[in-house]
Design an enzyme around this catalytic site. Structure first.
Site, short mmCIF file in Angstrom:
data_model
loop_
_atom_site.label_atom_id
_atom_site.label_comp_id
_atom_site.label_asym_id
_atom_site.label_seq_id
_atom_site.Cartn_x
_atom_site.Cartn_y
_atom_site.Cartn_z
N THR A 196 0.85 -1.19 0.00
CA THR A 196 0.00 0.00 0.00
C THR A 196 0.89 1.24 0.00
OG1 THR A 196 -1.66 1.22 1.24
CG2 THR A 196 -0.35 -0.34 2.50
N HIS A 197 0.50 2.21 -0.84
CA HIS A 197 1.32 3.42 -1.03
C HIS A 197 0.43 4.66 -0.84
CE1 HIS A 197 4.38 6.07 -2.45
NE2 HIS A 197 3.62 6.52 -3.43
C1 GRF Z 1 1.20 4.09 5.18
O1 GRF Z 1 0.67 5.32 4.73
C2 GRF Z 1 1.91 3.37 4.07
O2 GRF Z 1 1.30 3.49 2.83
C3 GRF Z 1 3.23 4.09 4.08
O3 GRF Z 1 3.54 4.23 5.44
C4 GRF Z 1 2.33 4.29 6.18
C5 GRF Z 1 2.37 3.21 7.22
O4 GRF Z 1 1.48 3.46 8.26
N1 GRF Z 1 4.23 3.37 3.34
P1 GRF Z 1 1.21 2.38 9.41
O5 GRF Z 1 2.57 1.89 9.92
O6 GRF Z 1 0.39 1.28 8.83
O7 GRF Z 1 0.48 3.15 10.47
#
Ligand code: GRF
Length: 197
Positions: free
Chosen positions: A105-106
Site C-alpha cells: 500500500t502506497h
Molecule cells: C502508510 O501510509 C503506508 O502506505 C506508508 O507508510 C504508512 C504506514 O502506516 N508506506 P502504518 O505503519 O500502517 O500506520
C-alpha cells in the site's frame, strides 16, 4: 486466506487487518507479522493480538541478497497465500516475490509520487486530489499492477503530516476492503490488470 504482514513502523494498517480478521466471515487470517527492525509499535500490535512475529534486519546479513533470501525463508515458513507489505520500508527482491504474491500500500495515487514521501511530494507538487494505492509488488518502486485506489482531497491548510494522516484513514479502509474481497472472491492478474472475483 493466510496473510503474512510486513511492517516497519506504527502498524495502523496492520491493526485494521487484525481487527477485520477477528471476524471469521472476513475470510482471511494474519498468520505472522514480520519487520525489518525491533521495538516498533507494529510488532507490539501483533504480539497483543497473539500473532507470531519475526524480525529480519538488513544489517545482520552479509549483503542485501542474503537478507532477501532470509526474509523469503522467514515469510514462507508461515505458508502464506498472500504477503501484505503495510508500511514496510524496504524493497523486497525476487527470492520472496517469486514464491508468493505480495501486495503493497502506497500513500499516493500511482503512478504519481512513488517512493518514500508520497504524501509530502503530492502536497509540494500542488495537486488538489491525491490518495492511496494498493498494488501487486513488481521489480519497480510503486510500479506494480493496481488492485485498488482511493482518492483524498488536499486541503489548503494541509501539512505533509495532516495530509498523510487523512490518507491513512482512507488507505486502511481500502486495504481492509480489498484484501477481504481478494480472500473471499479470489483474484487474478491479466497483464497489468488485476481482477477480483
Ligand atoms: C502508510 O501510509 C503506508 O502506505 C506508508 O507508510 C504508512 C504506514 O502506516 N508506506 P502504518 O505503519 O500502517 O500506520
Amino acid at each position: 486466506m493466510r496473510l503474512v504482514v510486513l511492517v516497519s513502523g506504527t502498524g495502523t494498517n496492520l491493526q485494521a487487518l487484525l481487527d477485520a480478521c477477528a471476524d471469521p466471515a472476513y475470510g482471511a487470517e494474519v498468520v505472522a507479522v514480520g519487520a525489518d527492525r525491533d521495538g516498533i509499535e507494529g510488532l507490539a500490535r501483533a504480539e497483543l493480538a497473539g500473532v507470531p512475529t519475526f524480525v529480519c534486519r538488513v544489517g545482520d546479513f552479509a549483503d542485501r541478497g542474503a537478507w532477501d533470501r532470509a526474509l523469503a525463508q522467514a515469510v514462507t515458513a508461515h505458508r502464506p497465500d498472500l504477503v501484505v507489505s503495510a508500511g514496510f520500508m524496504k524493497l523486497v527482491g525476487p527470492p520472496l516475490r517469486s514464491r508468493v504474491a505480495m501486495v503493497n500500500t502506497h500513500p499516493a495515487l500511482c503512478p504519481a509520487f512513488p517512493g518514500m514521501h508520497g504524501a509530502a511530494d503530492a502536497l509540494a507538487y500542488g495537486v488538489k486530489v491525491t490518495g492511496a494505492t494498493l498494488f501487486v509488488v513488481d521489480d519497480g518502486v510503486d510500479t506494480g499492477p493496481i488492485v485498488a485506489q482511493v482518492p483524498v482531497p488536499v486541503a489548503d491548510d494541509d501539512t505533509a503530516e495532516s495530509l498523510h494522516e487523512r490518507i491513512k484513514v482512507a488507505e486502511r479502509a481500502m486495504l481492509v476492503g480489498s484484501i477481504g474481497r481478494m480472500a473471499r472472491e479470489g483474484w487474478s492478474l491479466d497483464g497489468r490488470r488485476v481482477r477480483i472475483g
